[in-house]
Structure formats: C-alpha cells, structure tokens
Design an enzyme around this catalytic site. Structure first.
Site, PDB file in Angstrom:
ATOM      1  N   LYS A  80       4.585 -11.907  10.743  1.00 37.03           N
ATOM      2  CA  LYS A  80       3.954 -10.674   8.771  1.00 37.03           C
ATOM      3  C   LYS A  80       3.927 -12.264   8.390  1.00 37.03           C
ATOM      4  O   LYS A  80       4.156 -13.811   8.182  1.00 37.03           O
ATOM      5  CB  LYS A  80       5.411 -10.294   8.828  1.00 37.03           C
ATOM      6  CG  LYS A  80       5.201  -9.503   7.670  1.00 37.03           C
ATOM      7  CD  LYS A  80       4.579  -8.104   7.710  1.00 37.03           C
ATOM      8  CE  LYS A  80       3.979  -7.035   6.661  1.00 37.03           C
ATOM      9  NZ  LYS A  80       3.592  -6.067   7.093  1.00 37.03           N
ATOM     10  N   GLY A 179       3.913   6.184  -4.511  1.00 38.09           N
ATOM     11  CA  GLY A 179       2.189   4.892  -3.689  1.00 38.09           C
ATOM     12  C   GLY A 179       1.686   6.297  -3.172  1.00 38.09           C
ATOM     13  O   GLY A 179       1.919   6.877  -2.126  1.00 38.09           O
ATOM     14  N   VAL A 180       0.152   6.435  -3.718  1.00 39.60           N
ATOM     15  CA  VAL A 180      -1.309   6.609  -2.832  1.00 39.60           C
ATOM     16  C   VAL A 180      -2.082   6.206  -2.774  1.00 39.60           C
ATOM     17  O   VAL A 180      -3.404   6.230  -3.260  1.00 39.60           O
ATOM     18  CB  VAL A 180      -1.509   8.146  -4.031  1.00 39.60           C
ATOM     19  CG1 VAL A 180      -0.140   9.509  -3.923  1.00 39.60           C
ATOM     20  CG2 VAL A 180      -1.290   8.064  -4.983  1.00 39.60           C
ATOM     21  N   GLY A 181      -1.881   4.796  -2.298  1.00 41.72           N
ATOM     22  CA  GLY A 181      -2.873   3.934  -1.997  1.00 41.72           C
ATOM     23  C   GLY A 181      -3.406   4.519  -0.723  1.00 41.72           C
ATOM     24  O   GLY A 181      -3.355   5.032   0.030  1.00 41.72           O
TER      25      GLY A 181
END
Length: 358
Positions: A80, A179-181
C-alpha cells in the site's frame, strides 16, 4: 515505539519513505508480503495529522492487502502507498510524477492503483515515471476504474449475508451506507435495483444529492448513520467505523461494506459474533477491485488484452471463498474475521514455503 515494535508491522518485508521537495511529495510505500507475487495495493492521499498516523495506516492497509489478495486467489502479495496531503487542494501533476518515481524506486516489488483521494487521472501522471501502475485507461490491457467491480463483489456478498442471517432476498431490506463515493455510489445503485431501501451519509454533499436523487435514499448526518434502523450496515468510507463507541448503536444484523479495516480491533469482531451480528470480513468482501487490477497486471505481463471473463471467474471464486468463511464460522463457532485471517495466513505461508523450496 520503533517501527519494528508497532503492532501493525507484523513482518513487513519493506517500508519505504519518499520526499520530493520540488513537488512536496511525502509518501510511504509499505510492502507486507511478496510470497504470492509482487505486492499490489492502491495509493491513498489523505491529510494525516502526523507521519506516525500515515505510517500506521500504510502498515495496516498493506497487511490487509496481503490477506485480500490471498483470499482472492491472486498471484500477488500485499502493499500500500499513502501520500500525506489534502487531495482537494494539494494535487498536482508534478506530485504524482514524483510518486511514480517513488514506485519505480521500489524496483517492481509493488504495483499501485487508485484508492481514497486518488483517481485514474492522477495515476496517468505517475505512469510517466513507472510501468507499475494499474487501473488506467487508454491501452489494450487497461481495466479502467476498479470501483464498479468492487461494488459488484460487495453487492453479491450482501445478498449472501442477508440470505444467511435473515433468510430473505434484498427486496424491502434496509441498508445503511456510510460513504457514497465511487464504490458506495455504485453499490447504492445495485442495491436500489434489487429493491433495497437505502439510508446514506457522506461528507460530500454533492455525492449525497446525486445518489439520493437516483435511488430515493434517505440522507442522514454522518454521525447518525450508526443509529439507523437498518438490516445491513455497509461501511464504505475510512477504516475503524465499527468500534467501541459505535458498536452499541449499530442495530443491523449484517455488517458488509467496502471500507478497509472496518473493525477498530479484533475484539470488536468477537463482540459482533457474540451478539449475533454477521460480519462479512472486509478484505474478502471488497476484493473485486484488486481482482480487476490483477487482470490488468496479468494482461500487461502477458502483453495481451484485458480479459473480463478472467475477472468474472475470480470474482465468482471469491464469493465461494466468502461462503466457506461463513460455513466454517458457523461450524467452528468462531467469529468470521478469525476464520478469514487464519485462511489468509495459511495461503500466504504455503506460498512462502513453496517459493523457498523452489
């Protein structure tokens, strides 16, 4: 506390820090394991309050990617990258070109892709400095934005979880999405099409408006999502959403979302199990995106076109693995996260042993 004493270190093969004065890049690339293949995982850009917080996030996310890639049966290890900065105000082409140079310096042990705060357009600039970038467009092997595939896997997992915990399909089931990304928005569309009722929240008002208009979702303030009267809670924002403070407020019988590291600590997972809440381990459920990225890496290595059928095959197999986790959890009377961790570690250890023998 030193790096090696950190609870999140857990045998990382390498942790690399980069600074570029001209562009302002401050970046950490953590490589947890390359036992199954080169490490792969997204790049996150976030205004971390301290470098220590950024390091901890990179380590935790990198380790989760090792587990995720193992459970998705990919020939990839876990890594990452985190960039310290505000993605709304500090993005520049030069910053991501410098990030590309950082990825290149890791020498092929890490492939990057998008994550929170980073878009495929940003990574096009990184691609100028390194070939180890996936999730882009514009070439035969390109897989594009992995978010729709991530959302598809989460959707299938929620169907499975609701069937196991509630013995019903999604029609009329209430799902609270935090969260609605990219991923959350695609997930909301799929759930709405299946007849689910939605309660949503996000810090981005425009994203909320668009999803609410498209799905008829009820909008609540970010802190109130934990109090929602919902059958399913879907954390699709940052990690640690299920913690000692929020756990008593969550009423859902199923927790299944796209965020990484949803449980603040392992004890939270055991508490969920003991109260009868079905938790679908995040790194199993949200593996669709990295499968899509792996399809691109595979195509690039073979100099072939991207193969959607290969991605679908891996996604279907991932759902079989999720079912195995749930079956073992029930049979062995153990929390799902403990079963999944054990399975992932076994797959990584087996690959390391085979590599050592070879």
């Amino acid at each position: 506390m030193t790096l090696f004493d950190s609870p999140a270190f857990e045998g990382h093969e390498g942790v690399h820090s980069f600074f570029d004065e001209k562009s302002g890049l401050k970046c950490i690339i953590a490589v947890h394991s390359t036992a199954r293949g080169p490490a792969a995982g997204g790049c996150r850009m976030w205004p971390f309050p301290t470098a220590a917080a950024a390091l901890d996030d990179a380590l935790r996310l990198s380790r989760a990617m090792s587990y995720k890639n193992a459970m998705a049966d990919l020939e990839l290890g876990g890594g990452k990258a985190v960039i310290i900065g505000d993605s709304r105000t500090q993005k520049t082409p030069a910053l991501f070109e410098a990030f590309g140079r950082a990825v290149e310096d890791v020498g092929g042990k890490y492939w990057t892709a998008e994550d929170v705060g980073v878009s495929p357009a940003d990574l096009m600039h990184a691609r100028k400095s390194t070939r180890y970038v996936a999730g882009l467009t514009g070439h035969a092997a390109a897989s594009g934005d992995p978010s729709p595939v991530t959302a598809e896997g989460i959707f299938r997992g929620i169907v499975l979880g609701v069937r196991r915990a509630l013995d019903r399909d999604l029609d009329g089931v209430t799902v609270a999405i935090q969260g609605v990304g990219h991923v959350g928005a695609y997930l909301a569309e799929k759930l709405h099409a299946a007849g689910a009722k939605l309660i949503i929240t996000d810090v981005n008002d425009e994203a909320l408006r668009q999803v609410a208009e498209a799905t008829g979702a009820k909008v609540v303030a970010p802190n109130l999502i934990f109090d929602a009267q919902a059958d399913v809670f879907a954390p699709c924002a940052l990690g640690g959403a299920v913690n000692a403070d929020t756990l008593p407020r969550i009423k859902a019988k199923v927790i299944a979302g796209g965020a990484n590291n949803q449980l603040a600590d392992p004890e939270i997972g055991r508490a969920l199990y003991e109260r009868g809440t079905l938790y679908l381990p995040d790194y199993v459920l949200n593996g669709g995106g990295i499968i899509n990225v792996a399809g691109e890496i595979r195509a690039l290595d073979r100099q072939e076109a991207f193969d959607p059928a290969w991605v679908e095959m891996k996604l279907a197999r991932l759902m079989q693995t999720l079912g195995e986790v749930l079956d073992r959890s029930k049979a062995e009377r153990r929390p799902t996260h403990e079963v999944a961790n054990e399975m992932a570690k076994a797959r990584i250890s087996q690959a390391a042993e085979q590599r050592a023998a070879a």
